[in-house]
Design a protein around this motif. Structure first.
Motif, PDB file in Angstrom:
ATOM      1  N   ASP A  30      -9.091   4.151  -7.087  1.00  0.00           N
ATOM      2  CA  ASP A  30      -8.105   4.540  -6.628  1.00  0.00           C
ATOM      3  C   ASP A  30      -8.581   6.200  -6.499  1.00  0.00           C
ATOM      4  OD1 ASP A  30      -5.652   6.419  -7.091  1.00  0.00           O
ATOM      5  OD2 ASP A  30      -4.612   4.314  -6.712  1.00  0.00           O
ATOM      6  N   ASN A  34      -8.903   8.324  -2.585  1.00  0.00           N
ATOM      7  CA  ASN A  34      -8.181   9.388  -2.437  1.00  0.00           C
ATOM      8  C   ASN A  34      -9.271  10.698  -2.164  1.00  0.00           C
ATOM      9  OD1 ASN A  34      -5.170   9.349  -2.682  1.00  0.00           O
ATOM     10  ND2 ASN A  34      -5.534   8.047  -4.478  1.00  0.00           N
ATOM     11  N   ASN A  64     -10.377  -7.171  -3.707  1.00  0.00           N
ATOM     12  CA  ASN A  64      -9.785  -6.519  -4.765  1.00  0.00           C
ATOM     13  C   ASN A  64      -9.708  -4.906  -4.239  1.00  0.00           C
ATOM     14  OD1 ASN A  64      -9.353  -8.741  -6.130  1.00  0.00           O
ATOM     15  ND2 ASN A  64     -10.650  -8.378  -7.669  1.00  0.00           N
ATOM     16  N   GLY A  67      -7.409  -4.478  -1.596  1.00  0.00           N
ATOM     17  CA  GLY A  67      -6.068  -4.349  -2.061  1.00  0.00           C
ATOM     18  C   GLY A  67      -5.749  -3.064  -2.312  1.00  0.00           C
ATOM     19  N   GLN A  68      -6.766  -2.523  -3.068  1.00  0.00           N
ATOM     20  CA  GLN A  68      -6.478  -1.333  -3.638  1.00  0.00           C
ATOM     21  C   GLN A  68      -6.299   0.068  -2.579  1.00  0.00           C
ATOM     22  OE1 GLN A  68      -5.989  -1.042  -6.984  1.00  0.00           O
ATOM     23  NE2 GLN A  68      -5.439   1.240  -6.488  1.00  0.00           N
ATOM     24  N   MET A  70      -5.009  -0.565   0.422  1.00  0.00           N
ATOM     25  CA  MET A  70      -3.824  -0.866   0.974  1.00  0.00           C
ATOM     26  C   MET A  70      -2.706   0.089  -0.001  1.00  0.00           C
ATOM     27  SD  MET A  70      -4.183  -4.713   1.834  1.00  0.00           S
ATOM     28  CE  MET A  70      -2.386  -5.063   2.531  1.00  0.00           C
ATOM     29  N   LYS A  71      -2.822   0.055  -1.148  1.00  0.00           N
ATOM     30  CA  LYS A  71      -2.008   0.520  -2.193  1.00  0.00           C
ATOM     31  C   LYS A  71      -2.189   2.079  -1.929  1.00  0.00           C
ATOM     32  CE  LYS A  71      -2.178  -3.129  -5.692  1.00  0.00           C
ATOM     33  NZ  LYS A  71      -2.481  -3.427  -7.006  1.00  0.00           N
ATOM     34  N   VAL A  72      -3.258   2.494  -1.951  1.00  0.00           N
ATOM     35  CA  VAL A  72      -3.524   4.116  -1.865  1.00  0.00           C
ATOM     36  C   VAL A  72      -2.921   4.683  -0.514  1.00  0.00           C
ATOM     37  CG1 VAL A  72      -5.495   5.761  -1.273  1.00  0.00           C
ATOM     38  CG2 VAL A  72      -5.552   4.115  -3.342  1.00  0.00           C
ATOM     39  N   ASP A  74      -0.735   3.290   1.265  1.00  0.00           N
ATOM     40  CA  ASP A  74       0.902   3.168   1.074  1.00  0.00           C
ATOM     41  C   ASP A  74       1.509   4.540   0.339  1.00  0.00           C
ATOM     42  OD1 ASP A  74       3.476   1.565   1.667  1.00  0.00           O
ATOM     43  OD2 ASP A  74       3.431   1.619  -0.634  1.00  0.00           O
ATOM     44  N   ALA A  75       0.721   4.665  -0.760  1.00  0.00           N
ATOM     45  CA  ALA A  75       1.213   5.829  -1.545  1.00  0.00           C
ATOM     46  C   ALA A  75       1.087   7.231  -1.007  1.00  0.00           C
ATOM     47  CB  ALA A  75       0.447   5.831  -3.113  1.00  0.00           C
ATOM     48  N   GLN A  78       3.784   7.566   1.613  1.00  0.00           N
ATOM     49  CA  GLN A  78       4.950   8.066   0.956  1.00  0.00           C
ATOM     50  C   GLN A  78       5.100   9.458   0.497  1.00  0.00           C
ATOM     51  OE1 GLN A  78       6.457   5.370  -1.927  1.00  0.00           O
ATOM     52  NE2 GLN A  78       5.483   3.485  -1.165  1.00  0.00           N
TER      53      GLN A  78
END
Length: 215
Positions: A30, A34, A64, A67-68, A70-72, A74-75, A78
């Motif tokens: 993560d 970033n 995996n 998928g991580q 995608m989460k990063v 999205d965050a 936001q």
């Protein structure tokens, strides 16, 4: 490092991403994702790095890591961060016999000579898969340059144990695609600072061996 070639901030960000993705360390991945996006890697470049990872660390680690990512993303959205989307592959990937020809040519160019060996005679299928899929389907995709692909591969292989022959081979390929010895030493330092001592030591040992063989 005066008068030596250096890795850009974007290039430095690649190996930590694949190192943590290959080992399945999602928390540190993560942070690395970033850092890479902040350094200027596009979404397409990071996604391609993680797609390619499956060829070296397997589908589960690649999936995996994607998928991580995608989460990063999205965050970051936001938080109002607008990451550059990058570009999709623009080259049409050949099929059939033409794919084998293209993949063989890519493999030969990367390695500096035709790749042969007893293991390929023993298991011709793996030779076919390498030429048509890894060096054909994947390396024909032009949304990530070959230097970046090699930095990604070295990062993944260095983070895993028991892969010294493959790491040695990709250090040689890295030099063949234009990365300098000073840049690869810098890569080892990046791994030392951002990943771990063992990964850095593997890269440095492989580079030392390659340079000694070239003398």
């Amino acid at each position: 490092m005066t008068n030596e070639q250096v890795l850009s901030a974007k290039q430095q960000a690649i190996a930590p991403i694949t190192a943590f993705a290959a080992t399945g360390d999602m928390a540190r991945l993560d942070d690395a994702l970033n850092q890479g996006l902040d350094a200027g890697l596009s979404v397409s470049e990071v996604r391609e790095i993680l797609v390619q990872l499956y060829a070296y660390a397997g589908f589960p680690r690649s999936l995996n890591a994607l998928g991580q990512l995608m989460k990063v993303l999205d965050a970051r959205r936001q938080r109002g961060v607008r990451d550059a989307p990058g570009r999709e592959p623009g080259r049409t990937i050949p099929t059939g016999e033409a794919l084998l020809v293209a993949g063989t040519a890519n493999q030969t160019k990367l390695a500096g000579a035709p790749v042969k060996g007893p293991v390929y005679d023993f298991a011709p299928a793996i030779d076919q898969f390498l030429k048509t899929h890894l060096f054909g389907d994947i390396f024909e995709r032009d949304n990530l340059d070959w230097q970046s692909r090699e930095l990604a591969t070295v990062g993944a292989l260095a983070a895993l144990t028991g892969l010294e022959p493959q790491l040695q081979g990709h250090i040689a390929i890295s030099l063949n695609v234009g990365l300098s010895a000073s840049q690869l030493r810098q890569l080892a330092r990046v791994l030392q600072e951002r990943v771990d001592t063992a990964a850095a030591a593997r890269v440095q040992a492989a580079l030392d061996k390659q340079l000694a063989a070239a003398r």
